[in-house]
Design an enzyme around this catalytic site. Structure first.
Site, PDB file in Angstrom:
ATOM      1  N   HIS A 415      81.465  10.083   6.199  1.00 22.15           N
ATOM      2  CA  HIS A 415      81.491  11.367   6.904  1.00 22.15           C
ATOM      3  C   HIS A 415      82.344  11.300   8.163  1.00 22.15           C
ATOM      4  CE1 HIS A 415      78.704  10.257  10.223  1.00 22.15           C
ATOM      5  NE2 HIS A 415      78.092   9.505   9.319  1.00 22.15           N
ATOM      6  N   CYS A 434      75.368   4.873   7.418  1.00 23.45           N
ATOM      7  CA  CYS A 434      76.452   5.579   6.756  1.00 23.45           C
ATOM      8  C   CYS A 434      77.800   5.148   7.332  1.00 23.45           C
ATOM      9  CB  CYS A 434      76.259   7.084   6.883  1.00 23.45           C
ATOM     10  SG  CYS A 434      74.945   7.734   5.827  1.00 23.45           S
TER      11      CYS A 434
END
Length: 523
Positions: A415, A434
């Site tokens: 992301h 992440c």
């Protein structure tokens, strides 16, 4: 020690042999049936061939020679030679005199062959037993299919076909040989003393740096005792290959990398070979490699890197380290909502909520949004907090403008992020797990290019609308989160990185426990 089956099991094995063979049960066949009963795949293989041998007797020499030839090269692949021990096998064949002895050796040879075949093609270790963050699916092959194929074709070609064929594996093999030759020639020399050097310096430390760079292959031989422009260029090349800021100055971090012992680099190569065996499978024509040890991501199309970017990965704490696994990217979400994970909600935000903070987050109950003014957050703790938190799309959203989804059980994805400063660090391990991407919009354009004539315009139109929207990828893309601290580029540049999660150290310890030896340990 060979465990022998009960008389009942042996009788059942022989009873399942073809009827015409029953009157001809020899000590050899009896020993084969007895030893093979320990493993169903091996037992099924020998039953299907009426317990006939594949390693001894007429026509077996070629097969035996091919296997011994492979075992003689086991060290080249960084395998535990003692598991197979070619010298012992040769001695055992010379010593086996009776039918029973030859029958037991026949099955033991098959067992050794299958052990070698698995080790060289898909790894010596079960990585999940080494580190819980390594959750790769190993390319294990069926044992019965393996031994059957070996007996039906060219044994030399079959053995060579077991070796990983990826260029990355082949290049690591060459680097292993280069390091072995360097060690035989005396190694890399003395460590460089001092805390740092820069252009214009001279003295014993500069001479030590010069000599070490020469032996490592970064500098041509010379007697220069000054940190000159040529040494500066060599240091800059070394820094690039080791993931350091290429300023040409031998500061503390650079000297620490320069002084890493050759044996330690050899350990990284051995771990790298094992990791490549775990990846011994055909990768998708288009895939994404995220190298956690390097903190870098690559898009690979038909074997060539077509896009790359630095990334931030999970911090080095037990609950934040990014796991290693493979999955498939199916879509991206533009203007994403951040659904705050439960662990972050109760461990990080609940104390802030008690103080009246975290106003950028919306509070949700079972039936939808809840007015936070009506909640006494002091009543709750990590175990009984009944709410969830969300951050709506916007310029300060923790996921930025886009996230790239490859749905998986670990809830890991790539992301964007509004926090840009961390991308400039040499070590980028700061996320909750992440992968934050430094060039997210460019990555989005690159992934959309095969399915639209105007990827920039189409993406921007959705982004500018300000609402969350899912955009499917018409061609799903493989995603492989790997942990490579040593690799060689197609142009021959050897790259080394650190071991931010300590995983390589655990893998190397496990390899040693399995019998893999560094050259230094062999002398």
């Amino acid at each position: 020690m060979i465990l022998r089956p009960t008389a009942a099991v042996l009788a059942l094995l022989l009873a399942t042999a073809p009827a015409f063979a029953k009157p001809l049960v020899t000590p050899f066949k009896q020993a084969v049936a007895q030893a093979a009963a320990e493993d169903e795949s091996i037992a099924a293989f020998y039953r299907a061939r009426d317990f006939a041998p594949i390693w001894m007797g007429e026509g077996a020499e070629h097969r035996r020679a091919a296997f011994l030839w492979a075992l003689d090269a086991a060290h080249d692949h960084g395998l535990p030679e003692g598991r197979y021990d070619a010298a012992t096998i040769r001695a055992e064949f010379a010593a086996a005199a009776t039918g029973s002895e030859r029958g037991l050796l026949e099955v033991e040879m098959t067992r050794r062959f299958l052990r070698y075949a698995q080790d060289v093609s898909s790894g010596v270790l079960d990585p999940r037993q080494v580190d819980r963050g390594i959750v790769v699916d190993l390319p294990r092959r069926d044992w019965l299919e393996q031994i059957t194929a070996f007996t039906e074709g060219d044994p030399y070609a079959f053995v060579q076909g077991l070796w990983p064929t990826s260029p990355a594996y082949t290049r690591l093999l060459r680097e292993k040989l280069r390091l072995e030759e360097a060690r035989a020639a005396g190694g890399w020399g003395d460590a460089v003393p001092g805390g740092g050097l820069e252009p214009g310096d001279q003295g014993e430390a500069v001479i030590a740096l010069r000599n070490r760079l020469i032996r490592m292959g970064y500098l041509r031989r010379s007697a220069v005792a000054v940190y000159d422009a040529e040494m500066e260029a060599a240091v800059r090349a070394f820094q690039i290959d080791h993931g350091l800021s290429p300023d040409g100055q031998a500061g503390a971090a650079t000297l620490a990398a320069v002084n890493v012992p050759l044996a330690d680099r050899m350990g990284q190569i051995l771990v790298g070979l094992e990791r490549q065996r775990w990846m011994n499978k055909e990768l998708e024509p288009r895939h994404i490699l995220v190298n956690l040890a390097e903190q870098h991501a690559y898009v690979v199309d038909d074997g060539k890197v077509t896009f790359d970017t630095v990334v931030v990965v999970g911090a080095d704490t037990p609950d934040r380290r990014t796991p290693e696994f493979s999955d498939t990217m199916t879509h991206m979400v533009i203007n994403p909502t951040w659904n705050v994970p439960r662990s972050i909600t109760v461990n990080e935000y609940l104390p802030v909520l008690r103080r009246g903070g975290a106003r950028h987050l919306q509070v949700y109950g079972r039936n939808g949004p809840v007015n936070r003014a009506l909640i006494d957050f002091s009543r709750y703790n990590a175990s009984n907090f009944p709410f969830s938190l969300k951050q709506p799309p916007g310029p300060k959203n923790a996921l930025g403008r886009v996230k790239f989804m490859f749905p998986n059980r670990y809830n890991i994805y790539l992301h964007d992020t509004p926090s840009r400063s961390l991308f400039a660090r040499d070590l980028r391990t700061f996320s909750h797990g992440c992968v934050r991407v430094a060039r997210p919009l460019e990555l989005a354009y690159h992934l959309l290019a095969p399915q639209t004539a105007d990827p920039v315009g189409d993406f921007s139109a959705v982004l500018n609308a300000g609402r969350e929207r899912r955009v499917n990828l018409e061609q799903p893309i493989g995603v492989h989160l790997v942990y490579w601290s040593a690799w060689v580029t197609p142009t021959g540049r050897v790259n080394y990185r650190g071991d931010p999660y300590g995983r390589d150290a655990r893998v190397l310890d496990a390899l040693r426990a399995a019998g893999v030896e560094l050259d230094a340990e062999r002398s």
